[in-house]
Design a protein around this motif. Structure first.
Motif, PDB file in Angstrom:
ATOM      1  N   VAL A 122     -25.930 -66.622  47.854  1.00 13.98           N
ATOM      2  CA  VAL A 122     -25.394 -66.239  49.165  1.00 13.98           C
ATOM      3  C   VAL A 122     -26.474 -66.346  50.242  1.00 13.98           C
ATOM      4  CG1 VAL A 122     -24.530 -64.298  50.510  1.00 13.98           C
ATOM      5  CG2 VAL A 122     -23.551 -64.783  48.265  1.00 13.98           C
ATOM      6  N   PHE A 123     -27.666 -65.867  49.944  1.00 12.76           N
ATOM      7  CA  PHE A 123     -28.701 -65.876  50.983  1.00 12.76           C
ATOM      8  C   PHE A 123     -29.389 -67.232  51.087  1.00 12.76           C
ATOM      9  CE2 PHE A 123     -28.003 -61.364  50.558  1.00 12.76           C
ATOM     10  CZ  PHE A 123     -28.063 -60.936  51.877  1.00 12.76           C
ATOM     11  N   ALA A 124     -29.337 -68.063  50.052  1.00  9.96           N
ATOM     12  CA  ALA A 124     -29.769 -69.454  50.218  1.00  9.96           C
ATOM     13  C   ALA A 124     -28.840 -70.177  51.185  1.00  9.96           C
ATOM     14  CB  ALA A 124     -29.788 -70.169  48.863  1.00  9.96           C
ATOM     15  N   LEU A 125     -27.556 -69.875  51.065  1.00 14.97           N
ATOM     16  CA  LEU A 125     -26.582 -70.450  51.998  1.00 14.97           C
ATOM     17  C   LEU A 125     -26.882 -70.000  53.420  1.00 14.97           C
ATOM     18  CD1 LEU A 125     -23.974 -72.203  51.787  1.00 14.97           C
ATOM     19  CD2 LEU A 125     -22.686 -70.059  51.833  1.00 14.97           C
ATOM     20  N   GLY A 126     -27.202 -68.710  53.578  1.00 15.53           N
ATOM     21  CA  GLY A 126     -27.535 -68.195  54.899  1.00 15.53           C
ATOM     22  C   GLY A 126     -28.784 -68.820  55.470  1.00 15.53           C
ATOM     23  N   CYS A 127     -29.802 -69.052  54.607  1.00 16.86           N
ATOM     24  CA  CYS A 127     -31.041 -69.680  55.085  1.00 16.86           C
ATOM     25  C   CYS A 127     -30.763 -71.062  55.666  1.00 16.86           C
ATOM     26  CB  CYS A 127     -32.048 -69.783  53.942  1.00 16.86           C
ATOM     27  SG  CYS A 127     -32.782 -68.208  53.427  1.00 16.86           S
ATOM     28  N   GLY A 128     -29.787 -71.760  55.092  1.00 17.10           N
ATOM     29  CA  GLY A 128     -29.459 -73.088  55.583  1.00 17.10           C
ATOM     30  C   GLY A 128     -28.871 -73.096  56.976  1.00 17.10           C
ATOM     31  N   PHE A 129     -28.374 -71.946  57.437  1.00 17.03           N
ATOM     32  CA  PHE A 129     -27.800 -71.850  58.783  1.00 17.03           C
ATOM     33  C   PHE A 129     -28.737 -71.167  59.776  1.00 17.03           C
ATOM     34  CE2 PHE A 129     -23.970 -72.239  56.131  1.00 17.03           C
ATOM     35  CZ  PHE A 129     -23.295 -73.239  56.810  1.00 17.03           C
ATOM     36  N   ALA A 130     -29.934 -70.772  59.351  1.00 15.27           N
ATOM     37  CA  ALA A 130     -30.866 -70.060  60.231  1.00 15.27           C
ATOM     38  C   ALA A 130     -31.255 -70.931  61.425  1.00 15.27           C
ATOM     39  CB  ALA A 130     -32.101 -69.639  59.455  1.00 15.27           C
ATOM     40  N   GLN A 131     -31.364 -70.287  62.583  1.00 21.72           N
ATOM     41  CA  GLN A 131     -31.652 -71.022  63.813  1.00 21.72           C
ATOM     42  C   GLN A 131     -33.008 -70.686  64.419  1.00 21.72           C
ATOM     43  OE1 GLN A 131     -29.627 -73.467  64.957  1.00 21.72           O
ATOM     44  NE2 GLN A 131     -28.368 -73.061  63.129  1.00 21.72           N
ATOM     45  N   THR A 135     -35.098 -65.083  61.835  1.00 28.39           N
ATOM     46  CA  THR A 135     -33.909 -65.059  60.965  1.00 28.39           C
ATOM     47  C   THR A 135     -34.212 -65.636  59.602  1.00 28.39           C
ATOM     48  OG1 THR A 135     -32.450 -65.278  62.890  1.00 28.39           O
ATOM     49  CG2 THR A 135     -31.520 -65.805  60.743  1.00 28.39           C
ATOM     50  N   LEU A 136     -34.913 -66.773  59.574  1.00 31.73           N
ATOM     51  CA  LEU A 136     -35.228 -67.415  58.303  1.00 31.73           C
ATOM     52  C   LEU A 136     -36.146 -66.540  57.458  1.00 31.73           C
ATOM     53  CD1 LEU A 136     -34.926 -69.864  56.485  1.00 31.73           C
ATOM     54  CD2 LEU A 136     -36.817 -70.952  57.706  1.00 31.73           C
ATOM     55  N   ASP A 137     -37.161 -65.938  58.080  1.00 33.84           N
ATOM     56  CA  ASP A 137     -38.077 -65.076  57.332  1.00 33.84           C
ATOM     57  C   ASP A 137     -37.351 -63.881  56.726  1.00 33.84           C
ATOM     58  OD1 ASP A 137     -40.179 -66.726  57.907  1.00 33.84           O
ATOM     59  OD2 ASP A 137     -40.966 -65.505  59.553  1.00 33.84           O
ATOM     60  N   ILE A 138     -36.468 -63.265  57.503  1.00 35.61           N
ATOM     61  CA  ILE A 138     -35.733 -62.095  57.006  1.00 35.61           C
ATOM     62  C   ILE A 138     -34.807 -62.478  55.862  1.00 35.61           C
ATOM     63  CG2 ILE A 138     -33.979 -60.383  57.613  1.00 35.61           C
ATOM     64  CD1 ILE A 138     -35.219 -60.243  60.394  1.00 35.61           C
ATOM     65  N   LEU A 139     -34.083 -63.577  56.029  1.00 42.12           N
ATOM     66  CA  LEU A 139     -33.173 -64.016  54.970  1.00 42.12           C
ATOM     67  C   LEU A 139     -33.918 -64.372  53.694  1.00 42.12           C
ATOM     68  CD1 LEU A 139     -30.637 -66.232  56.981  1.00 42.12           C
ATOM     69  CD2 LEU A 139     -30.241 -63.966  56.001  1.00 42.12           C
ATOM     70  N   TRP A 206     -28.776 -75.379  50.757  1.00 41.18           N
ATOM     71  CA  TRP A 206     -27.378 -75.403  50.293  1.00 41.18           C
ATOM     72  C   TRP A 206     -27.286 -75.918  48.859  1.00 41.18           C
ATOM     73  CZ3 TRP A 206     -25.857 -78.022  55.529  1.00 41.18           C
ATOM     74  CH2 TRP A 206     -25.897 -77.054  56.536  1.00 41.18           C
ATOM     75  N   PHE A 207     -28.144 -76.856  48.494  1.00 37.49           N
ATOM     76  CA  PHE A 207     -28.177 -77.325  47.113  1.00 37.49           C
ATOM     77  C   PHE A 207     -28.584 -76.184  46.175  1.00 37.49           C
ATOM     78  CE2 PHE A 207     -30.471 -79.153  43.494  1.00 37.49           C
ATOM     79  CZ  PHE A 207     -29.524 -80.038  42.996  1.00 37.49           C
ATOM     80  N   LEU A 208     -29.579 -75.402  46.564  1.00 37.24           N
ATOM     81  CA  LEU A 208     -30.012 -74.266  45.751  1.00 37.24           C
ATOM     82  C   LEU A 208     -28.912 -73.217  45.635  1.00 37.24           C
ATOM     83  CD1 LEU A 208     -33.663 -73.864  47.084  1.00 37.24           C
ATOM     84  CD2 LEU A 208     -32.972 -74.709  44.837  1.00 37.24           C
ATOM     85  N   ALA A 209     -28.129 -73.049  46.689  1.00 36.61           N
ATOM     86  CA  ALA A 209     -27.003 -72.114  46.628  1.00 36.61           C
ATOM     87  C   ALA A 209     -25.979 -72.572  45.600  1.00 36.61           C
ATOM     88  CB  ALA A 209     -26.350 -71.996  48.009  1.00 36.61           C
ATOM     89  N   GLY A 210     -25.722 -73.873  45.543  1.00 35.77           N
ATOM     90  CA  GLY A 210     -24.793 -74.393  44.548  1.00 35.77           C
ATOM     91  C   GLY A 210     -25.293 -74.200  43.131  1.00 35.77           C
ATOM     92  N   MET A 211     -26.588 -74.377  42.908  1.00 38.56           N
ATOM     93  CA  MET A 211     -27.151 -74.156  41.587  1.00 38.56           C
ATOM     94  C   MET A 211     -27.019 -72.694  41.165  1.00 38.56           C
ATOM     95  SD  MET A 211     -30.620 -76.487  41.801  1.00 38.56           S
ATOM     96  CE  MET A 211     -31.174 -75.985  40.173  1.00 38.56           C
ATOM     97  N   ALA A 212     -27.244 -71.776  42.091  1.00 36.88           N
ATOM     98  CA  ALA A 212     -27.092 -70.348  41.787  1.00 36.88           C
ATOM     99  C   ALA A 212     -25.651 -70.024  41.418  1.00 36.88           C
ATOM    100  CB  ALA A 212     -27.551 -69.510  42.980  1.00 36.88           C
ATOM    101  N   ALA A 213     -24.701 -70.673  42.072  1.00 37.32           N
ATOM    102  CA  ALA A 213     -23.292 -70.451  41.743  1.00 37.32           C
ATOM    103  C   ALA A 213     -22.982 -70.912  40.320  1.00 37.32           C
ATOM    104  CB  ALA A 213     -22.402 -71.192  42.746  1.00 37.32           C
TER     105      ALA A 213
END
Length: 571
Positions: A122-131, A135-139, A206-213
């Motif tokens: 979930v948070f790998a997915l969020g990192c991919g949308f960081a602007q 935000t990126l550091d916190i995620l 996003w690739f890492l998020a898919g692997m975690a899933a």
């Protein structure tokens, strides 16, 4: 399960940890052989799932590391602050291993594994949308909590599912190989996706998020439902978890930000944060020591509602006449040097040498191939070679890898400096991790096995963050000093620095990376002599707290490290 005496020593007549013996040692169902027969498909999926979890954890470091220069340009992050994208993940995952290990004991490993993998995704997915940088550091910091929950659970799941057999050896060997495979996959996928896709570095997350899933799906299908251990005291040391984590975070933040603050190290908030962090961590040690004395019934202290079992027995550092404490410090120093090397070599190739992410990835591939081969070598020799030899060879090789880049000639071919450095760097990580965890299992008391393993992993993770923080301080100081010789003032960014000054700064950072593992080698030579071989062909044994020659076979409610040891020896 042996009952510790008041001085913390296990009964000398405790049965072995390799099987359940209800007549002699009643044990929870979760440490015995499962009651039902598992299919081959379930076993394969389980091993693949936990190994993939280790791959995802490692790839979250290497895959992101190779994307750092691109992330910095995209989000306008100065080079000295790029380390927080790495450190935030390492620090949160490392500081909470003890805490989540305790939760796994209390609430079940399958639950912690699935929650941890889902959290990673979930948070790998969020990192991919960081602007932006914040935000990126916190995620990334929040994402690390998933690794802290999942990784300790993986070893316990393997230990519970597979009794001593060939398949257990295969399971643990495959899991151990997940680290170098994850490093290689992270570099390859991170480099390719960053350079070749429209979304660049975001695609890697996003690739890492898919692997975690995939880990979650595989784990839900294949992992047995285990019952939490029926412990006498099931309370969690929430205060200790808060003090230890917050203290370390504040210390590393101050070290990282001190050189780029408005007034440097004289900046008020930097001094305040560093002092507060040190005080909080000191309070953590005092609190853990107090809880340990309460649990042991020392003096007139009695157990109360606010005195749960400690996350870490402070006395564990004194096991084997203090040699365990030395081993833990060596692990910390080794990871300071190894992760510092990995961090700066990536920036050197892309920001100084001007190579693309894919070309950088190709130059780093030897690290991962060598890492996999080192795991095989350690499994073959750890039962025959003295611990000091393995530790000194490993730490010295990592130091030499840093040294090669500290004296590098940019005009020289890759084969002169870059290739041998990437080959040598990983020896320390693999040798120290394998031999160090076996030593921890050998000298810790039965009821300290899980704590000892978690403490070892904690120091490696925190060492990764500490090493990059200190080397960044050295880099910034070298860049500023060298740039002034050319009449240029820089403040933490290489953008306006002359190229000769940049080279000086990179070399200075590598000198810092050289010093860490070299200190580890010296400590091993001075204080670990006499330890001998940590592997045995006759099965896992645990020595008493005085590290005498009298060894006792023991059982333990979560014999993770003992079973890892046995899996290696069974091969």
């Amino acid at each position: 399960m042996p009952t510790p005496s008041e001085d913390g020593n296990a009964s000398a007549t405790a049965p072995t940890a390799t099987k359940c013996d209800s007549e002699h040692t009643p044990q929870p169902q979760s440490v015995c052989e499962p009651d039902h027969r598992r299919s081959v498909v379930q076993n394969v999926v389980l091993i693949a799932s936990v190994t993939l979890c280790m791959i995802v954890n490692t790839a979250n470091l290497t895959g992101v590391s190779i994307s750092l220069p691109t992330i910095g340009r995209d989000l306008h992050i100065v080079e000295d602050k790029l380390q927080w994208i790495m450190n935030a993940y390492s620090l949160s995952s490392g500081c909470l291993l003890l805490f989540f290990g305790r939760l796994a004991d209390l609430y079940g490993r399958k639950r912690l594994f699935l929650c941890g993998c889902a959290w990673l995704g979930v948070f790998a997915l969020g990192c991919g949308f960081a602007q932006n940088e914040i935000t990126l550091d916190i995620l990334r910091g929040i994402q690390g909590l998933g690794a802290a929950a999942a990784i300790p659970a993986c070893l316990g799941i393997l230990a519970h599912t597979f009794p001593p057999s060939t398949i257990r050896s295969i399971a643990f060997s495959t899991f151990a190989a997940g680290a170098p495979v994850g490093g290689a996959l992270g570099n390859a996928v991170g480099g390719v996706l960053t350079q070749s896709t429209e979304k660049s570095w975001r695609s890697a997350f996003w690739f890492l998020a898919g692997m975690a899933a995939v880990c979650c799906v595989g784990g839900a299908f294949s992992i047995d439902k285990d019952e939490p251990y029926q412990l006498d005291d099931r309370r969690v040391d929430w205060l200790g978890a808060f003090l230890g984590t917050s203290g370390l975070i504040l210390i590393v933040f101050a070290l990282s930000d001190g050189s780029v603050a408005p007034d440097g190290w004289k900046t008020g908030y930097v001094i305040a944060i560093l002092i507060i962090g040190v005080l909080i961590f000191a309070l953590f040690v005092v609190w853990e020591r107090y809880l340990e004395r309460v649990q042991n019934g020392s003096g007139t202290r009695r157990r109360r509602w606010w005195t749960p079992p400690p996350l870490m027995n402070v006395s564990i550092w004194g096991r084997a006449n203090g040699k365990l404490g030395v081993m833990l410090i060596i692990a910390f120093l080794q990871w300071c040097g190894f992760l510092s090397f990995s961090f700066w070599i990536t920036l050197y190739y892309q920001n100084y040498a001007g190579l693309s992410p894919i070309l950088t990835m190709v130059r780093l591939l030897p690290m991962n191939v060598t890492g996999f081969l080192c795991n095989v070598v350690v499994a073959l020799v750890v039962g025959r070679v003295d611990l000091v030899i393995l530790i000194v060879i490993g730490t010295t090789f990592t130091a030499v890898a840093n040294l090669l880049f500290a004296v590098i000639d940019p005009a020289a071919p890759y084969w002169a400096f870059g290739f041998p450095a990437t080959i040598l760097a990983v020896f320390g990580a693999d040798f120290v991790f394998a031999a160090g965890t076996l030593f921890v299992a050998k000298v810790c008391l039965p009821h300290e096995q899980s704590v000892g393993g978690a403490l070892f992993n904690t120091l490696t993770q925190v060492g990764a963050a500490f090493g990059t923080a200190i080397s960044t301080i050295v880099f910034n100081a070298g860049l500023t000093k060298a740039s002034r010789k050319y009449g240029v003032e820089v403040h933490g960014s290489v953008a306006n620095a002359p190229r000769p000054a940049q080279l000086v700064a990179y070399k200075d950072a590598m000198w810092a990376g050289f010093a860490f593992p070299l200190c580890g080698a010296i400590l091993a030579l001075l204080f670990l002599r006499g330890v001998g071989v940590v592997g045995h062909k006759t099965g896992p044994k645990v020595v008493d707290s005085d590290a005498t020659t009298n060894e006792k076979t023991v059982s333990h409610p979560w014999p993770t490290l003992l079973l890892v040891y046995q899996a290696v020896e069974d091969r």
